[in-house]
Scaffold this motif. Structure first.
Motif, PDB file in Angstrom:
ATOM      1  N   SER A 118      -8.248   5.316   8.284  1.00 50.66           N
ATOM      2  CA  SER A 118      -7.696   5.355   9.407  1.00 50.66           C
ATOM      3  C   SER A 118      -8.743   5.078  10.570  1.00 50.66           C
ATOM      4  CB  SER A 118      -6.886   6.571   9.844  1.00 50.66           C
ATOM      5  OG  SER A 118      -7.969   7.669   9.819  1.00 50.66           O
ATOM      6  N   VAL A 119      -8.596   4.364  11.662  1.00 49.68           N
ATOM      7  CA  VAL A 119      -9.246   3.886  12.803  1.00 49.68           C
ATOM      8  C   VAL A 119      -8.435   4.743  13.833  1.00 49.68           C
ATOM      9  CG1 VAL A 119     -10.541   2.447  14.107  1.00 49.68           C
ATOM     10  CG2 VAL A 119     -10.417   2.150  11.628  1.00 49.68           C
ATOM     11  N   GLY A 120      -8.819   5.895  14.503  1.00 49.64           N
ATOM     12  CA  GLY A 120      -8.103   6.596  15.549  1.00 49.64           C
ATOM     13  C   GLY A 120      -6.838   6.984  14.881  1.00 49.64           C
ATOM     14  N   ASP A 121      -5.844   6.570  15.490  1.00 49.75           N
ATOM     15  CA  ASP A 121      -4.393   6.978  14.899  1.00 49.75           C
ATOM     16  C   ASP A 121      -3.939   5.931  14.019  1.00 49.75           C
ATOM     17  OD1 ASP A 121      -3.774   5.352  17.159  1.00 49.75           O
ATOM     18  OD2 ASP A 121      -2.173   6.348  17.686  1.00 49.75           O
ATOM     19  N   ARG A 122      -4.599   4.884  13.843  1.00 45.20           N
ATOM     20  CA  ARG A 122      -4.023   3.649  13.012  1.00 45.20           C
ATOM     21  C   ARG A 122      -4.534   3.880  11.590  1.00 45.20           C
ATOM     22  NH1 ARG A 122      -5.419  -1.480  16.889  1.00 45.20           N
ATOM     23  NH2 ARG A 122      -3.512  -2.387  16.105  1.00 45.20           N
ATOM     24  N   VAL A 123      -3.342   3.508  10.789  1.00 49.07           N
ATOM     25  CA  VAL A 123      -3.761   3.453   9.473  1.00 49.07           C
ATOM     26  C   VAL A 123      -4.010   1.811   9.114  1.00 49.07           C
ATOM     27  CG1 VAL A 123      -2.422   3.725   6.854  1.00 49.07           C
ATOM     28  CG2 VAL A 123      -1.713   5.203   8.902  1.00 49.07           C
ATOM     29  N   VAL A 124      -5.305   1.814   8.443  1.00 46.17           N
ATOM     30  CA  VAL A 124      -5.827   0.570   8.204  1.00 46.17           C
ATOM     31  C   VAL A 124      -6.315   0.215   6.713  1.00 46.17           C
ATOM     32  CG1 VAL A 124      -6.500   0.522  10.387  1.00 46.17           C
ATOM     33  CG2 VAL A 124      -8.278   1.300   8.764  1.00 46.17           C
ATOM     34  N   LEU A 180     -14.240  -7.891   1.609  1.00 49.00           N
ATOM     35  CA  LEU A 180     -15.175  -8.899   1.971  1.00 49.00           C
ATOM     36  C   LEU A 180     -16.005  -8.938   3.069  1.00 49.00           C
ATOM     37  CD1 LEU A 180     -13.170 -12.201   0.310  1.00 49.00           C
ATOM     38  CD2 LEU A 180     -15.071 -10.779  -0.584  1.00 49.00           C
ATOM     39  N   TYR A 181     -15.103  -9.084   4.384  1.00 47.95           N
ATOM     40  CA  TYR A 181     -15.998  -8.936   5.618  1.00 47.95           C
ATOM     41  C   TYR A 181     -15.948  -7.614   6.403  1.00 47.95           C
ATOM     42  CZ  TYR A 181     -16.777 -13.971   5.009  1.00 47.95           C
ATOM     43  OH  TYR A 181     -17.221 -15.104   4.683  1.00 47.95           O
ATOM     44  N   LYS A 182     -15.212  -6.470   5.616  1.00 45.25           N
ATOM     45  CA  LYS A 182     -14.784  -5.118   6.126  1.00 45.25           C
ATOM     46  C   LYS A 182     -14.399  -5.336   7.446  1.00 45.25           C
ATOM     47  CE  LYS A 182     -17.856  -4.175   2.833  1.00 45.25           C
ATOM     48  NZ  LYS A 182     -17.364  -4.753   1.568  1.00 45.25           N
ATOM     49  N   HIS A 183     -13.482  -6.088   7.692  1.00 49.35           N
ATOM     50  CA  HIS A 183     -12.563  -6.029   8.841  1.00 49.35           C
ATOM     51  C   HIS A 183     -11.421  -5.087   8.524  1.00 49.35           C
ATOM     52  CE1 HIS A 183     -14.036 -10.483  10.116  1.00 49.35           C
ATOM     53  NE2 HIS A 183     -14.656  -9.628  10.647  1.00 49.35           N
ATOM     54  N   HIS A 184     -11.039  -4.598   9.541  1.00 53.95           N
ATOM     55  CA  HIS A 184      -9.953  -3.720   9.464  1.00 53.95           C
ATOM     56  C   HIS A 184      -8.548  -4.232   9.781  1.00 53.95           C
ATOM     57  CE1 HIS A 184     -13.649  -0.977   9.825  1.00 53.95           C
ATOM     58  NE2 HIS A 184     -12.734  -0.295   9.005  1.00 53.95           N
ATOM     59  N   PHE A 185      -7.548  -4.162   9.022  1.00 54.28           N
ATOM     60  CA  PHE A 185      -6.256  -4.608   9.215  1.00 54.28           C
ATOM     61  C   PHE A 185      -5.180  -3.290   9.544  1.00 54.28           C
ATOM     62  CE2 PHE A 185      -8.536  -7.792   7.212  1.00 54.28           C
ATOM     63  CZ  PHE A 185      -8.247  -9.093   8.048  1.00 54.28           C
ATOM     64  N   ASP A 186      -4.644  -3.178  10.614  1.00 55.41           N
ATOM     65  CA  ASP A 186      -3.643  -2.275  10.972  1.00 55.41           C
ATOM     66  C   ASP A 186      -2.326  -2.650   9.624  1.00 55.41           C
ATOM     67  OD1 ASP A 186      -1.028  -0.883  11.846  1.00 55.41           O
ATOM     68  OD2 ASP A 186      -2.251  -0.613  13.815  1.00 55.41           O
ATOM     69  N   LEU A 187      -1.793  -1.402   8.886  1.00 59.80           N
ATOM     70  CA  LEU A 187      -1.002  -1.512   7.921  1.00 59.80           C
ATOM     71  C   LEU A 187       0.403  -1.766   8.431  1.00 59.80           C
ATOM     72  CD1 LEU A 187      -2.403   0.570   4.913  1.00 59.80           C
ATOM     73  CD2 LEU A 187      -2.477  -1.898   5.241  1.00 59.80           C
ATOM     74  N   ARG A 188       0.484  -1.070   9.870  1.00 58.88           N
ATOM     75  CA  ARG A 188       1.797  -1.165  10.353  1.00 58.88           C
ATOM     76  C   ARG A 188       2.151  -2.799  10.966  1.00 58.88           C
ATOM     77  NH1 ARG A 188       0.026   3.837  12.281  1.00 58.88           N
ATOM     78  NH2 ARG A 188       0.989   5.587  11.034  1.00 58.88           N
ATOM     79  N   PHE A 222       0.671  -1.182   0.023  1.00 61.01           N
ATOM     80  CA  PHE A 222      -0.019   0.085   0.061  1.00 61.01           C
ATOM     81  C   PHE A 222       0.872   1.310   0.007  1.00 61.01           C
ATOM     82  CE2 PHE A 222      -2.318  -3.316   2.023  1.00 61.01           C
ATOM     83  CZ  PHE A 222      -3.855  -3.323   1.226  1.00 61.01           C
ATOM     84  N   ARG A 223       0.493   2.192  -0.528  1.00 53.19           N
ATOM     85  CA  ARG A 223       0.919   3.446  -0.794  1.00 53.19           C
ATOM     86  C   ARG A 223       0.097   4.609  -0.208  1.00 53.19           C
ATOM     87  NH1 ARG A 223       2.326   6.548  -6.410  1.00 53.19           N
ATOM     88  NH2 ARG A 223       3.269   8.545  -5.292  1.00 53.19           N
ATOM     89  N   VAL A 224       0.365   5.086   1.033  1.00 52.90           N
ATOM     90  CA  VAL A 224      -0.499   6.030   1.588  1.00 52.90           C
ATOM     91  C   VAL A 224      -0.002   7.353   1.515  1.00 52.90           C
ATOM     92  CG1 VAL A 224      -1.628   6.419   3.814  1.00 52.90           C
ATOM     93  CG2 VAL A 224      -1.478   4.038   3.066  1.00 52.90           C
ATOM     94  N   GLN A 225      -0.975   8.417   1.249  1.00 51.80           N
ATOM     95  CA  GLN A 225      -0.220   9.813   1.269  1.00 51.80           C
ATOM     96  C   GLN A 225      -0.810  10.342   2.634  1.00 51.80           C
ATOM     97  OE1 GLN A 225      -1.604  11.552  -2.455  1.00 51.80           O
ATOM     98  NE2 GLN A 225       0.446  11.622  -2.947  1.00 51.80           N
ATOM     99  N   GLY A 226       0.008  11.418   2.832  1.00 49.55           N
ATOM    100  CA  GLY A 226      -0.416  12.144   3.975  1.00 49.55           C
ATOM    101  C   GLY A 226       0.823  13.357   4.135  1.00 49.55           C
ATOM    102  N   SER A 227       1.657  13.168   5.019  1.00 52.82           N
ATOM    103  CA  SER A 227       2.842  14.157   5.077  1.00 52.82           C
ATOM    104  C   SER A 227       3.882  13.215   4.464  1.00 52.82           C
ATOM    105  CB  SER A 227       3.166  14.616   6.311  1.00 52.82           C
ATOM    106  OG  SER A 227       3.140  13.472   7.307  1.00 52.82           O
ATOM    107  N   GLY A 228       3.831  13.273   3.041  1.00 49.17           N
ATOM    108  CA  GLY A 228       4.857  12.386   2.233  1.00 49.17           C
ATOM    109  C   GLY A 228       4.270  11.177   2.073  1.00 49.17           C
ATOM    110  N   ASP A 229       4.672  10.240   1.060  1.00 48.60           N
ATOM    111  CA  ASP A 229       4.246   8.965   0.938  1.00 48.60           C
ATOM    112  C   ASP A 229       4.755   7.956   1.968  1.00 48.60           C
ATOM    113  OD1 ASP A 229       2.811   9.355  -1.434  1.00 48.60           O
ATOM    114  OD2 ASP A 229       4.280   8.836  -2.771  1.00 48.60           O
ATOM    115  N   ARG A 230       3.987   6.940   2.348  1.00 47.65           N
ATOM    116  CA  ARG A 230       4.324   5.874   3.420  1.00 47.65           C
ATOM    117  C   ARG A 230       3.806   4.498   2.786  1.00 47.65           C
ATOM    118  NH1 ARG A 230       0.960   7.354   8.293  1.00 47.65           N
ATOM    119  NH2 ARG A 230      -0.205   8.011   6.675  1.00 47.65           N
TER     120      ARG A 230
END
Length: 114
Positions: free
Chosen positions: A67-73, A78-86, A36-44
């Protein structure tokens, strides 16, 4: 010798091949990996297993990034579960967490260590 010396980095694609706030799937050492390429303050960049553990389908790279709170997800399509990308942790069902992998860019090429 540090961890980077013993890791084997595999090229996945050009950084330009990943649109901002989306993911791509790659087969790295026989593992389906979502990058995943996530934008914000620079690409992560983040890399996790691509297979949704509940469904057994290789679909996480197609999920919605947010994001969910401060977590990038990523939310599984399929099941809409959220996975923390870190960390790969599944927020709703921790027993369905996936592996997370180091990722970096060299000379415009995205590399993942599995």
């Amino acid at each position: 010798m540090n961890a980077d010396d013993i890791r084997s980095w595999s090229p996945v694609c050009s950084i330009d091949d990943i649109l901002p706030d989306t993911g791509v799937c790659a087969l790295v050492k026989q593992r389906h990996v979502a990058v995943f390429r996530v934008q914000g303050s620079g690409d992560r960049l983040f890399a996790i297993d691509n297979i949704d553990p509940k469904a057994g389908a290789s679909v996480l790279s197609r999920g919605l990034v947010g994001s969910v709170g401060d977590r990038v997800v990523v939310a599984s399509p399929l099941y809409k579960h959220h996975f923390d990308l870190r960390s790969g942790e599944c927020l709703e069902l921790p027993e369905h967490s996936v592996a997370a992998y180091p990722v970096r860019v060299e000379n415009n090429t995205v590399l993942v260590a599995v």
